[in-house]
Motif scaffolding. Structure first.
Motif, mmCIF file in Angstrom:
data_model
loop_
_atom_site.group_PDB
_atom_site.id
_atom_site.type_symbol
_atom_site.label_atom_id
_atom_site.label_comp_id
_atom_site.label_asym_id
_atom_site.label_seq_id
_atom_site.Cartn_x
_atom_site.Cartn_y
_atom_site.Cartn_z
ATOM 1 N N ARG A 69 0.825 -1.206 0.000
ATOM 2 C CA ARG A 69 0.000 0.000 0.000
ATOM 3 C C ARG A 69 0.866 1.267 0.000
ATOM 4 N NH1 ARG A 69 -5.422 -0.215 1.536
ATOM 5 N NH2 ARG A 69 -6.255 -2.336 1.583
ATOM 6 N N MET A 70 1.963 1.234 0.748
ATOM 7 C CA MET A 70 2.840 2.415 0.793
ATOM 8 C C MET A 70 3.489 2.679 -0.565
ATOM 9 S SD MET A 70 4.623 2.592 4.560
ATOM 10 C CE MET A 70 4.886 0.867 4.964
ATOM 11 N N ILE A 71 3.918 1.605 -1.236
ATOM 12 C CA ILE A 71 4.497 1.768 -2.578
ATOM 13 C C ILE A 71 3.429 2.298 -3.541
ATOM 14 C CG2 ILE A 71 5.512 0.565 -4.560
ATOM 15 C CD1 ILE A 71 7.450 0.870 -2.202
ATOM 16 N N THR A 72 2.211 1.758 -3.432
ATOM 17 C CA THR A 72 1.105 2.213 -4.281
ATOM 18 C C THR A 72 0.835 3.695 -4.062
ATOM 19 O OG1 THR A 72 0.101 0.005 -4.178
ATOM 20 C CG2 THR A 72 -1.329 1.819 -4.891
ATOM 21 N N LEU A 73 0.811 4.115 -2.809
ATOM 22 C CA LEU A 73 0.579 5.526 -2.472
ATOM 23 C C LEU A 73 1.649 6.409 -3.102
ATOM 24 C CD1 LEU A 73 -0.925 7.738 -0.819
ATOM 25 C CD2 LEU A 73 0.639 7.208 1.071
ATOM 26 N N ILE A 107 -13.882 -5.787 -4.125
ATOM 27 C CA ILE A 107 -13.370 -7.016 -3.491
ATOM 28 C C ILE A 107 -13.254 -8.132 -4.530
ATOM 29 C CG2 ILE A 107 -14.104 -8.918 -1.949
ATOM 30 C CD1 ILE A 107 -13.544 -7.007 0.060
ATOM 31 N N LYS A 108 -14.283 -8.279 -5.338
ATOM 32 C CA LYS A 108 -14.272 -9.344 -6.352
ATOM 33 C C LYS A 108 -13.185 -9.098 -7.404
ATOM 34 C CE LYS A 108 -19.062 -10.930 -5.876
ATOM 35 N NZ LYS A 108 -20.406 -10.959 -6.458
ATOM 36 N N GLU A 109 -12.986 -7.820 -7.765
ATOM 37 C CA GLU A 109 -11.941 -7.484 -8.734
ATOM 38 C C GLU A 109 -10.564 -7.795 -8.166
ATOM 39 O OE1 GLU A 109 -12.633 -3.391 -9.727
ATOM 40 O OE2 GLU A 109 -14.231 -3.869 -11.152
ATOM 41 N N ARG A 110 -10.362 -7.453 -6.881
ATOM 42 C CA ARG A 110 -9.069 -7.720 -6.240
ATOM 43 C C ARG A 110 -8.816 -9.220 -6.135
ATOM 44 N NH1 ARG A 110 -7.693 -4.527 -0.932
ATOM 45 N NH2 ARG A 110 -5.785 -5.703 -1.285
ATOM 46 N N ASP A 111 -9.860 -9.973 -5.809
ATOM 47 C CA ASP A 111 -9.730 -11.431 -5.753
ATOM 48 C C ASP A 111 -9.246 -11.979 -7.095
ATOM 49 O OD1 ASP A 111 -10.622 -11.450 -3.142
ATOM 50 O OD2 ASP A 111 -12.599 -12.298 -3.586
ATOM 51 N N HIS A 112 -9.839 -11.453 -8.167
ATOM 52 C CA HIS A 112 -9.500 -11.936 -9.510
ATOM 53 C C HIS A 112 -8.054 -11.591 -9.862
ATOM 54 C CE1 HIS A 112 -9.886 -13.068 -13.694
ATOM 55 N NE2 HIS A 112 -9.418 -11.880 -14.029
ATOM 56 N N LYS A 119 -9.748 4.508 -0.424
ATOM 57 C CA LYS A 119 -10.324 3.720 -1.521
ATOM 58 C C LYS A 119 -9.399 3.688 -2.748
ATOM 59 C CE LYS A 119 -14.380 3.294 -4.517
ATOM 60 N NZ LYS A 119 -13.642 3.334 -5.788
ATOM 61 N N ARG A 120 -8.747 4.786 -3.054
ATOM 62 C CA ARG A 120 -7.880 4.836 -4.247
ATOM 63 C C ARG A 120 -6.721 3.835 -4.122
ATOM 64 N NH1 ARG A 120 -3.689 9.776 -3.674
ATOM 65 N NH2 ARG A 120 -3.575 9.832 -1.409
ATOM 66 N N ILE A 121 -6.285 3.591 -2.884
ATOM 67 C CA ILE A 121 -5.229 2.602 -2.671
ATOM 68 C C ILE A 121 -5.813 1.199 -2.827
ATOM 69 C CG2 ILE A 121 -3.450 1.746 -1.095
ATOM 70 C CD1 ILE A 121 -3.044 4.665 -2.056
ATOM 71 N N ASN A 122 -6.989 0.977 -2.225
ATOM 72 C CA ASN A 122 -7.680 -0.325 -2.384
ATOM 73 C C ASN A 122 -7.847 -0.678 -3.854
ATOM 74 O OD1 ASN A 122 -7.948 -0.487 0.359
ATOM 75 N ND2 ASN A 122 -10.149 -0.139 0.413
ATOM 76 N N ASP A 123 -8.161 0.335 -4.664
ATOM 77 C CA ASP A 123 -8.454 0.105 -6.075
ATOM 78 C C ASP A 123 -7.207 -0.182 -6.912
ATOM 79 O OD1 ASP A 123 -11.097 0.497 -5.520
ATOM 80 O OD2 ASP A 123 -11.189 2.555 -6.274
#
Length: 218
Positions: free
Chosen positions: A39-43, A172-177, A88-92
């Protein structure tokens, strides 16, 4: 005696971090939140408008950025980003960043270094399969997508983030995939991991179950 390694893997929203923190406190283990590192790298990449497909630039970031974890606080180049990395932007975007080979290999090395000569508990997607395949305790913590979305949605509500339950479920479903189909360290259950479905369990139920496994391994 060999240092104890407890690996908790599971999909987004399965309760990994909550459980790992409580067990760390209970057994005086060093807690390493591997997901927070991604998450930190993504940020950093998002805030600096770096194209995740520009691997040279991503490598430069990995070689220069400083990640630090102190309890529940996460620091990116000495700045507390504990709240920002849960947005949310990090989750995405975190699953896309976590699927980059150079990011995974860099952070896996770092996670092993941090864990060296310590009794540790780590949670993530590939702790029991890639980071520590020889961990003494391996738990694969799952829950239904609907239950995981409900938990995440409630977290967002507490933070007053404007989002609908359906949007959280879709994410959640997108991340799972993405996590399960990526080429680099795809999210799979280790052959010797114990699967635990927390859909209808309380936090206490889960803690009690994993505690028994830790006691056996000690």
């Amino acid at each position: 005696m060999k240092n104890l390694i407890v690996a908790i893997d599971g999909p987004a929203g399965s309760g990994k971090s909550t459980i790992a923190k409580l067990l760390a406190k209970k057994y005086d283990l060093t807690y390493i939140d591997t997901g927070a590192m991604y998450r930190m790298i993504t940020l950093y990449l998002l805030e600096n408008n770096i194209d995740i497909n520009d691997l040279k630039e991503v490598e430069r970031v990995l070689n220069t950025v400083n990640l630090d974890m102190q309890g529940d606080k996460f620091y990116l180049d000495n700045v507390d980003v504990s709240t920002k990395i849960r947005e949310k932007r990090i989750n995405d975007n975190v699953s896309k960043v976590a699927s980059i080979k150079i990011v995974r290999s860099n952070l896996v090395d770092l996670q092993r270094k941090i864990s060296n000569n310590k009794d540790v508990i780590l949670d993530g997607r590939d702790v029991g399969t890639v980071i520590f395949p020889n961990a003494q305790v391996k738990i694969f913590l799952i829950a239904s997508p609907e239950e995981r979305a409900r938990r995440r949605y409630n977290e967002f509500l507490e933070k007053k983030t404007e989002i609908t339950y359906d949007e959280v479920l879709k994410s959640i479903k997108e991340r799972d995939h993405i996590d399960s189909t990526r080429d680099e360290s795809p999210f799979v259950k280790a052959d010797d991991a114990i699967e635990l479905d927390s859909t209808n369990l309380t936090i206490e139920d889960v803690i009690n179950f994993i505690s028994k496994e830790i006691e056996k391994a000690k």
